[in-house]
Design a protein around this motif. Structure first.
Motif, PDB file in Angstrom:
ATOM      1  N   GLN A 172      17.396 -19.319 -12.428  1.00 33.42           N
ATOM      2  CA  GLN A 172      18.583 -20.299 -12.677  1.00 33.42           C
ATOM      3  C   GLN A 172      18.824 -20.284 -14.096  1.00 33.42           C
ATOM      4  OE1 GLN A 172      19.419 -22.487 -10.248  1.00 33.42           O
ATOM      5  NE2 GLN A 172      21.408 -23.142 -11.290  1.00 33.42           N
ATOM      6  N   GLN A 182      23.098 -29.122 -13.967  1.00 31.84           N
ATOM      7  CA  GLN A 182      22.824 -28.749 -12.687  1.00 31.84           C
ATOM      8  C   GLN A 182      22.092 -29.469 -11.909  1.00 31.84           C
ATOM      9  OE1 GLN A 182      22.641 -24.242 -12.617  1.00 31.84           O
ATOM     10  NE2 GLN A 182      23.519 -24.091 -14.556  1.00 31.84           N
ATOM     11  N   ARG A 236      18.064 -32.843 -12.010  1.00 29.60           N
ATOM     12  CA  ARG A 236      19.161 -32.518 -12.746  1.00 29.60           C
ATOM     13  C   ARG A 236      18.408 -31.818 -14.103  1.00 29.60           C
ATOM     14  NH1 ARG A 236      23.304 -35.500 -11.035  1.00 29.60           N
ATOM     15  NH2 ARG A 236      22.637 -37.462  -9.532  1.00 29.60           N
ATOM     16  N   SER A 289      19.386 -28.809 -17.434  1.00 27.69           N
ATOM     17  CA  SER A 289      20.020 -28.096 -18.345  1.00 27.69           C
ATOM     18  C   SER A 289      19.283 -27.766 -19.727  1.00 27.69           C
ATOM     19  CB  SER A 289      21.126 -29.111 -18.795  1.00 27.69           C
ATOM     20  OG  SER A 289      20.524 -30.246 -19.364  1.00 27.69           O
TER      21      SER A 289
END
Length: 143
Positions: free
Chosen positions: A29, A38, A85, A87
């Motif tokens: 990712q 994300q 979540r 990032s």
């Protein structure tokens, strides 16, 4: 004087169960800086494994108060159901490898594959290491 010396037999050892190696399908990712957070969702009975390949990654889990900041080479796992979540933290890109699997007792979690061009990651000490026990359905381990 003759004395008989009887050797002491070795203590019996219990057979050790080898860890069950898991075959995981890791997903890479990319996390560009300043990109929207994300979301990764995992079902009940799943284990979510996260490992940072590059950069610094912010991870939070819905329902938990703690945020986690992981450096390259660090990993974290969660028990589902869980919504994570993630990032990149800061102004640099990051890359997160993640996998999910059904919970297997005695499983050995292999490391995520790293790209051939990236140097081997060295785990760094964590100031924000999660703790076990008090977290509802959240983080179960960090390395």
């Amino acid at each position: 004087m003759n004395t008989l010396h009887t050797p002491t037999p070795p203590s019996p050892t219990l057979p050790t169960q080898p860890a069950v190696p898991l075959t995981l399908q890791w997903k890479r990712q990319p996390l560009p800086p300043l990109q929207a957070v994300q979301v990764l969702d995992f079902r009940a009975g799943d284990i979510a494994l996260l490992e940072v390949e590059q950069g610094r990654v912010w991870v939070t889990c819905d329902g938990l108060l703690e945020d986690y900041f992981l450096e390259a080479g660090q990993r974290l796992s969660f028990t589902g159901p869980v919504r994570l979540r993630v990032s990149a933290e800061g102004q640099r890109p990051a890359r997160l490898n993640w996998a999910q699997h059904r919970a297997v007792e005695g499983a050995a979690y292999p490391a995520a594959p790293s790209s051939a061009s990236a140097p081997a990651a060295t785990p760094q000490p964590k100031a924000t290491a999660p703790t076990q026990g008090a977290l509802p359905r959240g983080a179960i381990s960090a390395a």
